[in-house]
Design a protein around this motif. Sequence first.
Motif, PDB file in Angstrom:
ATOM      1  N   GLY B  62       0.980  -0.811  -0.038  1.00  0.00           N
ATOM      2  CA  GLY B  62       0.414  -0.057  -0.418  1.00  0.00           C
ATOM      3  C   GLY B  62       0.968   1.394   0.010  1.00  0.00           C
ATOM      4  N   GLU B  63       1.990   1.523   0.281  1.00  0.00           N
ATOM      5  CA  GLU B  63       2.654   2.027   0.690  1.00  0.00           C
ATOM      6  C   GLU B  63       3.046   3.158  -0.657  1.00  0.00           C
ATOM      7  N   PHE B  64       3.453   1.564  -1.286  1.00  0.00           N
ATOM      8  CA  PHE B  64       3.974   1.924  -2.714  1.00  0.00           C
ATOM      9  C   PHE B  64       2.897   3.023  -3.518  1.00  0.00           C
ATOM     10  N   LEU B  65       1.677   2.158  -3.041  1.00  0.00           N
ATOM     11  CA  LEU B  65       1.046   2.798  -4.009  1.00  0.00           C
ATOM     12  C   LEU B  65       0.812   4.005  -3.990  1.00  0.00           C
ATOM     13  N   THR B  66       0.613   4.782  -2.260  1.00  0.00           N
ATOM     14  CA  THR B  66       0.877   6.150  -1.767  1.00  0.00           C
ATOM     15  C   THR B  66       2.694   6.466  -2.718  1.00  0.00           C
ATOM     16  N   VAL B  67       3.151   6.172  -2.664  1.00  0.00           N
ATOM     17  CA  VAL B  67       4.435   7.265  -2.723  1.00  0.00           C
ATOM     18  C   VAL B  67       4.229   6.897  -4.604  1.00  0.00           C
ATOM     19  N   GLY B  68       3.350   6.424  -5.276  1.00  0.00           N
ATOM     20  CA  GLY B  68       2.781   6.714  -6.573  1.00  0.00           C
ATOM     21  C   GLY B  68       1.973   7.646  -6.800  1.00  0.00           C
ATOM     22  N   PHE B  69       0.938   7.986  -5.776  1.00  0.00           N
ATOM     23  CA  PHE B  69       0.108   9.221  -5.791  1.00  0.00           C
ATOM     24  C   PHE B  69       1.320  10.177  -5.414  1.00  0.00           C
ATOM     25  N   TYR B  70       2.257  10.473  -5.109  1.00  0.00           N
ATOM     26  CA  TYR B  70       2.995  11.374  -5.018  1.00  0.00           C
ATOM     27  C   TYR B  70       3.047  11.727  -6.107  1.00  0.00           C
ATOM     28  N   PHE B  71       3.873  10.990  -6.448  1.00  0.00           N
ATOM     29  CA  PHE B  71       4.789  11.066  -7.317  1.00  0.00           C
ATOM     30  C   PHE B  71       3.656  12.156  -8.914  1.00  0.00           C
ATOM     31  N   ILE B  72       2.511  11.263  -8.882  1.00  0.00           N
ATOM     32  CA  ILE B  72       1.760  11.645 -10.511  1.00  0.00           C
ATOM     33  C   ILE B  72       1.039  13.409  -9.664  1.00  0.00           C
ATOM     34  N   TYR B  73       1.096  13.401  -8.348  1.00  0.00           N
ATOM     35  CA  TYR B  73       0.496  14.944  -7.541  1.00  0.00           C
ATOM     36  C   TYR B  73       1.604  15.830  -8.145  1.00  0.00           C
ATOM     37  N   MET B  74       3.306  15.528  -7.934  1.00  0.00           N
ATOM     38  CA  MET B  74       3.835  16.273  -7.983  1.00  0.00           C
ATOM     39  C   MET B  74       3.988  16.470  -9.246  1.00  0.00           C
ATOM     40  N   LEU B  75       4.248  15.752 -11.002  1.00  0.00           N
ATOM     41  CA  LEU B  75       3.923  15.814 -12.079  1.00  0.00           C
ATOM     42  C   LEU B  75       3.241  16.556 -11.758  1.00  0.00           C
ATOM     43  N   ASN B  76       2.503  16.310 -11.550  1.00  0.00           N
ATOM     44  CA  ASN B  76       0.738  17.656 -11.435  1.00  0.00           C
ATOM     45  C   ASN B  76       0.809  18.887 -11.808  1.00  0.00           C
ATOM     46  N   THR B  77       1.384  19.138 -10.230  1.00  0.00           N
ATOM     47  CA  THR B  77       0.818  20.160  -9.559  1.00  0.00           C
ATOM     48  C   THR B  77       2.964  21.069 -10.292  1.00  0.00           C
ATOM     49  N   ARG B  78       3.733  20.855 -10.663  1.00  0.00           N
ATOM     50  CA  ARG B  78       4.937  21.050 -11.082  1.00  0.00           C
ATOM     51  C   ARG B  78       4.461  21.096 -12.739  1.00  0.00           C
ATOM     52  N   PHE B  79       4.213  19.970 -13.902  1.00  0.00           N
ATOM     53  CA  PHE B  79       4.399  20.558 -14.815  1.00  0.00           C
ATOM     54  C   PHE B  79       2.757  20.207 -15.645  1.00  0.00           C
ATOM     55  N   GLY B  80       2.105  20.366 -14.490  1.00  0.00           N
ATOM     56  CA  GLY B  80       0.648  20.764 -15.361  1.00  0.00           C
ATOM     57  C   GLY B  80       0.349  19.213 -16.264  1.00  0.00           C
ATOM     58  N   MET B  81       1.019  18.179 -15.766  1.00  0.00           N
ATOM     59  CA  MET B  81       0.175  16.990 -16.317  1.00  0.00           C
ATOM     60  C   MET B  81      -0.853  16.109 -15.392  1.00  0.00           C
ATOM     61  N   ASP B  82      -1.212  16.127 -17.129  1.00  0.00           N
ATOM     62  CA  ASP B  82      -3.021  14.828 -16.253  1.00  0.00           C
ATOM     63  C   ASP B  82      -2.347  13.300 -15.921  1.00  0.00           C
ATOM     64  N   PRO B  83      -2.960  13.262 -14.542  1.00  0.00           N
ATOM     65  CA  PRO B  83      -2.885  11.887 -13.210  1.00  0.00           C
ATOM     66  C   PRO B  83      -3.033  10.773 -15.247  1.00  0.00           C
ATOM     67  N   LEU B  84      -3.444  10.858 -15.839  1.00  0.00           N
ATOM     68  CA  LEU B  84      -3.827   9.619 -16.696  1.00  0.00           C
ATOM     69  C   LEU B  84      -2.399   9.339 -17.593  1.00  0.00           C
ATOM     70  N   VAL B  85      -1.907  10.569 -17.883  1.00  0.00           N
ATOM     71  CA  VAL B  85      -0.881  10.573 -19.442  1.00  0.00           C
ATOM     72  C   VAL B  85       0.602  10.322 -18.305  1.00  0.00           C
ATOM     73  N   SER B  86       0.636  10.937 -16.993  1.00  0.00           N
ATOM     74  CA  SER B  86       1.844  10.441 -15.858  1.00  0.00           C
ATOM     75  C   SER B  86       1.442   9.131 -15.545  1.00  0.00           C
ATOM     76  N   ILE B  87       0.607   7.854 -15.975  1.00  0.00           N
ATOM     77  CA  ILE B  87       0.330   7.040 -15.953  1.00  0.00           C
ATOM     78  C   ILE B  87       2.330   6.183 -15.759  1.00  0.00           C
ATOM     79  N   ILE B  88       2.003   7.081 -17.279  1.00  0.00           N
ATOM     80  CA  ILE B  88       4.139   5.836 -17.919  1.00  0.00           C
ATOM     81  C   ILE B  88       5.079   6.502 -17.396  1.00  0.00           C
TER      82      ILE B  88
END
Lengths: 314, 307
Positions: B62-88
């Motif tokens: 579950g904590e790896f999932l949490t880290v994934g969430f925050y990584f996507i959150y960071m991509l979104n807030t820093r670079f405005g990347m869409d969550p679905l795109v940042s899956i890659i």
Amino acid sequence: MKRYLLIVLLLIIAFTLPLYADAYIMSVFNTILVFMALGLSWDMMLRTGQLSFGTAGFFGLGAYASVLIVANMGFNPVLSLFIGAAFSGLIAFALGFIVLRLRGIYFAITTLALTHVFSVIIRNISDLTGGASGTQLSTAIFNGNPTKIYYMILIIALFTILLSEIFSRSRIHYAINSIRNDETTAKSSGIDVFKYLLFVFVVTSAIQGLVGAAYAQQYAFVNPESTFSLNFLLLPLAMALVGGIYSTNGPIIGALILGLISEYLKLIMPYGHLVVYGLIIIVVVLFLPQGVYTPIKNKLLKSSIVGGDSNAQT
Amino acid sequence: MSLSLKKTYTIILILAIFMIIVGFWNPNALMNGLQRGSLYALIALPLALVLGILGVLNLAHGEFLTVGFYFIYMLNTRFGMDPLVSIIPTIIFLAILGGIIYYLTVRKVVNKGHLSQLLITFGVSLVLMEVVNIIWTSQARNVYTQYAYASTEIGGFRFGTYELIYILSAVAVLVGLQLFLKKTRLGQATFAVGQNPKGAKIVGINVEYVYLFVFSLAIAILGIVAGTMLPRTAIFPAVGNPFTLKSFALSAMAGLGNLNGILFAGILLGIGESAINYMPNYSGWSDIVFFGVLIIVIIARSYKGAK
């Protein structure tokens, strides 16, 4: 001889602490003693080879039983401590018949799931327990007198230490060790494995209930979130690991080391000081599977001329 | 590891009956349960993969999932990347992180007892959660996207369309995993290692490498979960934690290595949970479904095994 001198010295320090320590120091030691007792009780179960993740669950049950009986029926708080212990022991006895059939990860996970089940049940029978907001008592035990509370927790911790020593010195420890080492051999040499497991499970759960009751009475408050917090599983477990499992001294030393470190870290690092606990668990499992106590003791024994007793756990 | 469908017939039958009953009673509960259940299954699949091949219950799942969430959150807030795109990028990041953590910690306890395995993954989970806590604090955060709140109506029954992505991803990941295990050379090697590591070593499979690969792959899959879930979920450091135990509940219910069964078990429990959620006055009890079923299944298995 030296050994007894050390024990007496430590006991004197422990009993005279309220004379020269302020309320803050006493509360730090209260916390350490609570986790020490929990760590010891967890370790006592582990000595049978069963890894229990249910420490927080029985802790919470004892806490709730004790607080509710004082709040609803006006029991004497001191008496309610024993009710808390008895309640946890009783539940453990009933559940033991089912869960003690399980081994390995299945036992560990089931006890962890039970902790969640307890907390969900208690949150939902809100008529009795106050639901998610919990129950508050009008006053803490002994009217919140810090010295008396300290002595209460000290006595509980000493009682647990005594029990753990009895467990590792009396005849029962042969049975416990042989179950851990090889259950089939234990069974074939006539040990009633289930009976011993049940006995240890009930006793350790009752201790956890007692500690939970004392902890809850100290703050005069229970709620599902904080009372069933997994901290009451994680911290004792980490302490026992650091000190060294399968011994009485290990969890005691571990509780002192980690308790003091975490108190210090809390001051300098308000967020996420638990990261240190995680790192300590990893490092200990990888590099110090015996904890810090046994290697140090072995070194001291080698360097000193006095042989000392050789009842070290192997 | 068994990939046959036979084992899952009972679960499918129970599931079908259950779905019909809940569907008649309250179609919202059925739809919600279906979506929720697929999500649980999607998260449980990688855990079951690691449990089946390495034999390690990863408490840090579950904590790896949490880290994934925050990584996507960071991509979104820093670079405005869409969550679905940042899956890659998240998949790549998690694969590397999983590989490193496997190499440093889990690798050394794969052949040791349960105690060391549980404790070390437990330590990892604590470290990951607390590092997230230190970097992002415990404040809840979320990412808003327009499409996540779209809904559609069929015959007077209104439901959110976005959550259907959970069902799609769960099926896609399951089919992908099955194809990988059956059709590719590495997958067949993985399958062999899961059945008998010693035998696999004798026929020349690099078991160490397979373990590393499987662990990385499992963690990488969580990137898909994180990306699809984030638009509808508020995140905080402990957000992934409850999923570890729920995932284990599904793996235990489906039987070790039964990947298809996990999807059905997930949907079954998802609908059960959501049905209780929709009952007035009893919604608080829905949390007990997973833990209750987990305990019952484990104990029932132990009785079955004893006979």
